[in-house]
Motif scaffolding. Structure first.
Motif, short mmCIF file in Angstrom:
data_model
loop_
_atom_site.label_atom_id
_atom_site.label_comp_id
_atom_site.label_asym_id
_atom_site.label_seq_id
_atom_site.Cartn_x
_atom_site.Cartn_y
_atom_site.Cartn_z
N THR A 4 82.46 55.76 109.05
CA THR A 4 82.45 56.85 108.05
C THR A 4 81.47 56.54 106.92
N ILE A 5 81.43 55.30 106.45
CA ILE A 5 80.50 54.94 105.38
C ILE A 5 79.07 55.02 105.87
N ASP A 6 78.79 54.50 107.07
CA ASP A 6 77.44 54.57 107.62
C ASP A 6 77.00 56.03 107.82
N THR A 7 77.90 56.84 108.33
CA THR A 7 77.59 58.26 108.54
C THR A 7 77.33 58.96 107.21
N THR A 8 78.13 58.65 106.21
CA THR A 8 77.97 59.26 104.88
C THR A 8 76.63 58.86 104.27
N ARG A 26 82.46 69.34 107.43
CA ARG A 26 83.85 69.07 107.79
C ARG A 26 83.90 68.63 109.24
N SER A 27 84.65 67.57 109.50
CA SER A 27 84.83 67.08 110.86
C SER A 27 86.23 66.46 110.94
N PHE A 33 81.48 67.46 100.35
CA PHE A 33 80.64 68.49 99.74
C PHE A 33 79.73 67.80 98.75
N ILE A 34 78.42 68.02 98.90
CA ILE A 34 77.44 67.40 98.03
C ILE A 34 76.59 68.51 97.42
N ALA A 35 76.32 68.41 96.12
CA ALA A 35 75.49 69.41 95.45
C ALA A 35 74.60 68.73 94.43
N GLU A 97 83.53 82.30 109.07
CA GLU A 97 83.46 81.32 107.98
C GLU A 97 82.19 80.51 108.14
N LEU A 98 81.46 80.39 107.04
CA LEU A 98 80.22 79.64 107.00
C LEU A 98 80.24 78.72 105.81
N LEU A 99 80.20 77.43 106.06
CA LEU A 99 80.20 76.43 104.99
C LEU A 99 81.34 76.63 104.01
#
Length: 137
Positions: A4-8, A26-27, A33-35, A97-99
């Motif tokens: 999870t950390i590597d993927t993030t 989402r998985s 969520f990043i902005a 639903e989109l994002l």
């Protein structure tokens, strides 16, 4: 380190290089969520004025003509009105639903719902048929 950390970290690197203003992933039970301030508009979040409408058979709007409301983006199917339901121009016929945001798809002709091709929860590819409308006068 955990997957999870590597993927993030990989996701953050891609986000930094993209120039987008935001991203929502989402998985399973994982969501992020990043902005960022002043980023570019993410093309998948563009407002949907029209659904993908594909006229079939006769000219759209003519009695008996079929129109397919198709997915305007890659999205998840939320709901659709039942086959046999009467619709008028502007009536909501399906929701996707989109994002994380719900988008209502509307009828562009008067008629009735002939078919609903997608099921709630189904992942929709761009251009996938969702609802078929048969035009009435």
């Amino acid at each position: 380190m955990s997957d999870t950390i590597d993927t993030t970290r990989a996701l953050l690197r891609m986000f930094q290089q993209s120039g987008y203003g935001d991203i929502h992933v989402r998985s399973g039970d994982f969501a992020i969520f990043i902005a960022r301030h002043a980023g570019q508009v993410n093309p998948l979040r563009g407002s949907v004025v029209r659904a993908g409408v594909v006229p079939v058979a006769e000219a759209a709007g003519m009695p008996g003509a079929r129109t397919i409301i198709a997915a305007p983006h890659i999205a998840s199917m939320v709901s659709a009105i039942a086959p046999g339901s009467a619709v008028d121009v502007g009536d909501h016929v399906a929701r996707i639903e989109l994002l994380g945001e719900s988008i209502d798809l509307v009828a562009e002709q008067r008629g009735f719902i002939q078919d609903v091709a997608a099921q709630p929860g189904q992942l929709l590819e761009y251009g996938a048929p969702i609802v078929t409308i048969i035009a009435t006068h």
